[in-house]
Design a protein around this motif. Sequence first.
Motif, PDB file in Angstrom:
ATOM      1  N   ASP A  35       0.824  -1.207   0.000  1.00  0.00           N
ATOM      2  CA  ASP A  35       0.000   0.000   0.000  1.00  0.00           C
ATOM      3  C   ASP A  35       0.860   1.260   0.000  1.00  0.00           C
ATOM      4  N   VAL A  36       2.034   1.170   0.622  1.00  0.00           N
ATOM      5  CA  VAL A  36       2.911   2.331   0.726  1.00  0.00           C
ATOM      6  C   VAL A  36       4.339   1.830   0.948  1.00  0.00           C
ATOM      7  N   ALA A  65       2.779   2.322  -5.609  1.00  0.00           N
ATOM      8  CA  ALA A  65       2.404   2.708  -4.246  1.00  0.00           C
ATOM      9  C   ALA A  65       2.985   4.069  -3.883  1.00  0.00           C
ATOM     10  N   CYS A 328      -2.601   6.676   1.601  1.00  0.00           N
ATOM     11  CA  CYS A 328      -3.015   5.585   0.723  1.00  0.00           C
ATOM     12  C   CYS A 328      -4.382   5.846   0.095  1.00  0.00           C
TER      13      CYS A 328
END
Length: 353
Positions: A35-36, A65, A328
């Motif tokens: 996600d990151v 991401a 996100c």
Amino acid sequence: MSALAREADIVFGGIGYAADTSNLRALERRVGRFDVIVGQTWMFGAPGAGQYGAFVPRDLRDYPAPKVLNLLQVDPYAIPEYIYESCVRGADAVVSTVASPQYRIPDPCAATERESWFDPGLYMVRHPELIDERWLMLPHCAAEAEFVPHGAVSKRWDAIVPGIGYRFRKEARDHLASRREFSLASLDSPLQRFLYWATSDYRVQRHIDLSAWFHSRFRNRIAASRVGITCDGSVGYAIRKFFEIPAFGTLLVARFFPDMGALGFKDEENCFAVDDHSLGRLNEVLGFAKSDSREAVRILNAGQEMIRERHSATVRARQFLVLLEALCLGKLSGTRWRDGQQIILASDVTVAL
């Protein structure tokens, strides 16, 4: 941190030096999509010269991401132009302990006047406008194990001034040393200087880790003092001693950074503020602290509780994860601090943590 990440339903990677997009694609097959990505200064630039001149062999720029640049252990004002252009400019967010639009460098000329060694020609000092809304400030914090309960350590000294490389601290130390009614603790022994060198030099650290010994001596000496005196960093920001001294159960007296109240520090409520022109107030404050009056104990305890409630490592980790979640979701617009609470500026809501 991994447990907190699972709680927040975020998958993020702390990537190694040689990682590139192909490595992350391979990892996706095992852990799912990231996600990151959180990385340090050399992670997000183009392949080429990186930190310390080392060659960076990979490129993460095309990974989809959001990319968060971790500057929590870096003085942002010391970043040279080539690091800014190759690493900072391309990051989606930047986390720092001292810098954000709310806490940009206030006055480079004043910093030069205060400290002769300060270099006003540093790239980020000359361009404070580069600290934009991507810069998210997560101030220093104290781990639970660092807190010293009231009464756990006897107060052997009236005051301590850790680190006298700053003019204000040296003048405060000299002022107190001239007063016979006050006892002054020291952290300037040959052993402590050796431990500082050993814990700050990577060539030593790679062979032996003396940091626990250094920090134990540092904490115990401050905890055994009634008052701890410090000052803001050279360009006017909150160094870690602002958080350590109250956590160690010692009354904080300091020349503060601008907007001190936004981080929860309140003169005569949980600390005492002095400046270059009011060192004489130290006599009054030390006399007050030595009285052990109900009010003196109240202010001392209020300082420690403020750090525990607003600036513990657990609180900071949760704040970081909320920032990552907002990033996100594409809703993060920046952060501010107010009364010791982090304010998340999101596109559809403002949240106080």
